[in-house]
Design a protein around this motif. Structure first.
Motif, PDB file in Angstrom:
ATOM      1  N   ASN A  51      22.827  42.501   1.292  1.00 56.83           N
ATOM      2  CA  ASN A  51      22.090  41.697   2.285  1.00 56.83           C
ATOM      3  C   ASN A  51      23.242  40.602   3.073  1.00 56.83           C
ATOM      4  O   ASN A  51      23.059  39.741   3.421  1.00 56.83           O
ATOM      5  CB  ASN A  51      20.819  40.948   1.980  1.00 56.83           C
ATOM      6  CG  ASN A  51      20.185  40.414   2.961  1.00 56.83           C
ATOM      7  OD1 ASN A  51      19.633  41.183   3.856  1.00 56.83           O
ATOM      8  ND2 ASN A  51      19.771  39.389   3.162  1.00 56.83           N
TER       9      ASN A  51
ATOM     10  N   TRP B 156      20.574  35.066   1.041  1.00 52.39           N
ATOM     11  CA  TRP B 156      19.487  35.030   0.316  1.00 52.39           C
ATOM     12  C   TRP B 156      18.294  36.049   1.307  1.00 52.39           C
ATOM     13  O   TRP B 156      18.410  35.895   2.409  1.00 52.39           O
ATOM     14  CB  TRP B 156      18.929  33.696   0.166  1.00 52.39           C
ATOM     15  CG  TRP B 156      17.766  33.594  -0.763  1.00 52.39           C
ATOM     16  CD1 TRP B 156      16.304  33.092  -0.429  1.00 52.39           C
ATOM     17  CD2 TRP B 156      17.828  33.527  -2.366  1.00 52.39           C
ATOM     18  NE1 TRP B 156      15.472  33.235  -1.599  1.00 52.39           N
ATOM     19  CE2 TRP B 156      16.695  33.424  -2.862  1.00 52.39           C
ATOM     20  CE3 TRP B 156      18.664  34.046  -3.069  1.00 52.39           C
ATOM     21  CZ2 TRP B 156      16.271  33.733  -4.267  1.00 52.39           C
ATOM     22  CZ3 TRP B 156      18.410  34.441  -4.390  1.00 52.39           C
ATOM     23  CH2 TRP B 156      17.236  33.950  -4.991  1.00 52.39           C
ATOM     24  N   SER B 157      17.457  36.429   0.655  1.00 50.70           N
ATOM     25  CA  SER B 157      16.309  37.437   1.268  1.00 50.70           C
ATOM     26  C   SER B 157      14.902  37.509   0.508  1.00 50.70           C
ATOM     27  O   SER B 157      14.956  36.883  -0.625  1.00 50.70           O
ATOM     28  CB  SER B 157      17.045  38.833   1.267  1.00 50.70           C
ATOM     29  OG  SER B 157      17.022  39.217  -0.171  1.00 50.70           O
TER      30      SER B 157
ATOM     31  N   ASN C  82      17.218  34.052  11.770  1.00 54.25           N
ATOM     32  CA  ASN C  82      17.262  34.374  10.417  1.00 54.25           C
ATOM     33  C   ASN C  82      18.050  33.335   9.869  1.00 54.25           C
ATOM     34  O   ASN C  82      19.031  33.349   9.529  1.00 54.25           O
ATOM     35  CB  ASN C  82      17.884  35.932  10.049  1.00 54.25           C
ATOM     36  CG  ASN C  82      17.998  35.938   8.610  1.00 54.25           C
ATOM     37  OD1 ASN C  82      17.256  35.391   7.763  1.00 54.25           O
ATOM     38  ND2 ASN C  82      18.740  37.000   8.369  1.00 54.25           N
TER      39      ASN C  82
ATOM     40  N   ALA D   2      18.457  32.393   7.017  1.00 51.99           N
ATOM     41  CA  ALA D   2      18.890  32.617   5.392  1.00 51.99           C
ATOM     42  C   ALA D   2      20.333  32.208   5.337  1.00 51.99           C
ATOM     43  O   ALA D   2      20.805  31.512   4.157  1.00 51.99           O
ATOM     44  CB  ALA D   2      18.493  33.784   4.947  1.00 51.99           C
TER      45      ALA D   2
ATOM     46  N   TYR E 149      11.376  31.191   4.015  1.00 55.40           N
ATOM     47  CA  TYR E 149      11.457  31.128   5.523  1.00 55.40           C
ATOM     48  C   TYR E 149      10.775  30.124   6.079  1.00 55.40           C
ATOM     49  O   TYR E 149      10.950  29.050   6.859  1.00 55.40           O
ATOM     50  CB  TYR E 149      11.033  32.560   6.311  1.00 55.40           C
ATOM     51  CG  TYR E 149      12.268  33.637   6.225  1.00 55.40           C
ATOM     52  CD1 TYR E 149      13.517  33.160   6.888  1.00 55.40           C
ATOM     53  CD2 TYR E 149      12.128  34.592   5.644  1.00 55.40           C
ATOM     54  CE1 TYR E 149      14.549  34.174   6.904  1.00 55.40           C
ATOM     55  CE2 TYR E 149      13.040  35.627   5.601  1.00 55.40           C
ATOM     56  CZ  TYR E 149      13.980  35.509   5.952  1.00 55.40           C
ATOM     57  OH  TYR E 149      15.134  36.154   6.166  1.00 55.40           O
TER      58      TYR E 149
END
Length: 416
Positions: A399, A403-404, A336, A338, A146
């Motif tokens: 998810n 990606w997380s 977010n 991602a 992030y």
């Protein structure tokens, strides 16, 4: 620990001349900081620097003799803090960096201009200029990636802040997009476009209508899955995805009024000319995408400039406040990014990925600098006969195929 230590990094020596090498870092000075790098995202700006070499404005003329480390979207941990900065930073602190230092008017930036700092490295020495310009930003989040995405998100945020509009009868400009107005993002289903959509529907200042166009239906469908029309509506934005380059179709969505703010996310002349055609009165065209050709041009309707107050603006990167805004919104769960990431790889995949970036489909390419791994598309994990990739596929699937933090932690535990 001996901090006069080795690092492994990808350095640029000239046009399309990148080399992965291991070398010694110097002992830090009192005004410097030693840091690890955990993650870096490969940016089109790095591709441009790689193919242009010393012809690039941020790459030094003497890189053949004094190579610099590439990569400017990175995050890691501080390992040793010089005396000058001991009151401001602590060992073990996670960080992100705003590479656009603007130090004494110079274009020098981490990831382009310095021999000992860049994102595609295992360890770096952060020079005094970074801290002097308040460009070393503490990061409190769980996942490193992030913080790597905070830099590209700052570019997105900065562009929205850079738009401006005129005030009839007085010589004053109002900065920012028109609140509740009509906005279009052309070629907006790519990685940076996804970041822009995410930001604009969750920001405090937002349009009433947001139209996102692209010529790739697959990209548009994926964007609509991740950033839904329903979610935008919940935040007060009418979001429309469409595959069209017809100005009349786009203008119909505004009842013929035109668009207050139009962002062009690909450096293509016909796209700029389309944007020009759909601008409403006092419309601002933001040329977001940076071209590689220094002689790139496109036509613009100057009759409308004179009589309808249309105008154009462009930005190259964001500033520190933009980056802080992105980090804060991520921490609050309002942003977010991602969805921007489609590929993951190790340090050994950087050279091929960087030099071939325009030919690799998908969005952002995320690099973990302390692992060895070929660049791999996230949606291909389930097809790889390897327990690590099979487990990653499970994590990603639950998810929403993104990606997380969980995926990052598992990957680093297994391959780091």
């Amino acid at each position: 620990m001996d901090f006069n230590m080795k690092t492994k990094a990808v350095r640029i020596y000239g046009k399309s001349d990148l080399r992965l090498e291991e070398f010694d870092l110097p002992e830090i000075k009192d005004d410097e900081i030693l840091a690890s790098v955990v993650s870096d995202c490969i940016c089109m700006s790095s591709y441009k620097a790689a193919i242009q070499g010393p012809a690039h404005k941020r790459v030094p003329d003497d890189v053949a003799e004094n190579p610099t480390i590439i990569g400017h979207e990175f995050s890691g941990e501080l390992i040793k803090v010089g005396k000058k900065w001991e009151k401001d930073f602590t060992v073990g602190q996670k960080y992100s960096i705003q590479p656009a230092l603007n130090y004494k008017g110079s274009l020098e930036a981490p990831g382009y201009s310095f021999p000992h700092i860049g994102g595609n490295a295992t360890y770096v020495v952060i020079p005094n200029e970074v801290m002097e310009m308040n460009c070393l930003l503490p990061y409190d989040g769980e996942a490193y990636f992030y913080a790597s995405l905070a830099e590209p998100m700052s570019c997105v945020i900065g562009a929205f802040h850079a738009n401006y509009h005129t005030t009839t009868g007085v010589y004053e400009h109002t900065m920012g997009i028109v609140p509740g107005g009509n906005m279009a993002i052309l070629a907006g289903a790519g990685p940076m476009g996804l970041g822009a959509i995410d930001y604009i529907i969750h920001a405090d200042r937002k349009p009433g209508l947001l139209v996102v166009t692209d010529i790739d239906d697959t990209k548009l469908n994926r964007a609509a899955e991740v950033l839904t029309v329903a979610e935008a509506a919940e935040n007060g934005v009418q979001l429309v995805y469409m595959n069209s380059s017809d100005p009349n179709e786009l203008l119909k969505l505004t009842d013929g009024k035109g668009y207050d703010d139009v962002f062009v996310y690909a450096p293509v002349a016909p796209l700029i000319e389309l944007a020009d055609k759909i601008l409403g009165r006092d419309g601002c065209l933001n040329f977001f995408a940076g071209p590689t050709d220094p002689s790139f041009t496109a036509s613009f309707n100057f009759y409308n400039v004179h009589y309808a107050s249309t105008h154009i603006v462009g930005t190259s990167g964001g500033n520190t406040n933009d980056m802080l805004e992105s980090l804060e919104m991520m921490a609050q769960g309002r942003l977010n990014p991602a969805a921007m990431i489609t590929h993951v790889g190790g340090l050994d995949s950087v050279i091929d990925t960087t030099l071939n970036l325009p030919n690799i489909p998908g969005g952002k390419k995320l690099i973990y600098t302390n692992i060895s791994m070929p660049l791999t598309a996230i949606d291909e994990f389930e097809n790889i006969d390897d327990p690590v990739f099979q487990k990653l596929a499970e994590i990603i699937k639950k998810n929403n195929n993104l990606w997380s933090a969980e995926a990052e932690k598992f990957l680093l535990e297994q391959l780091g």
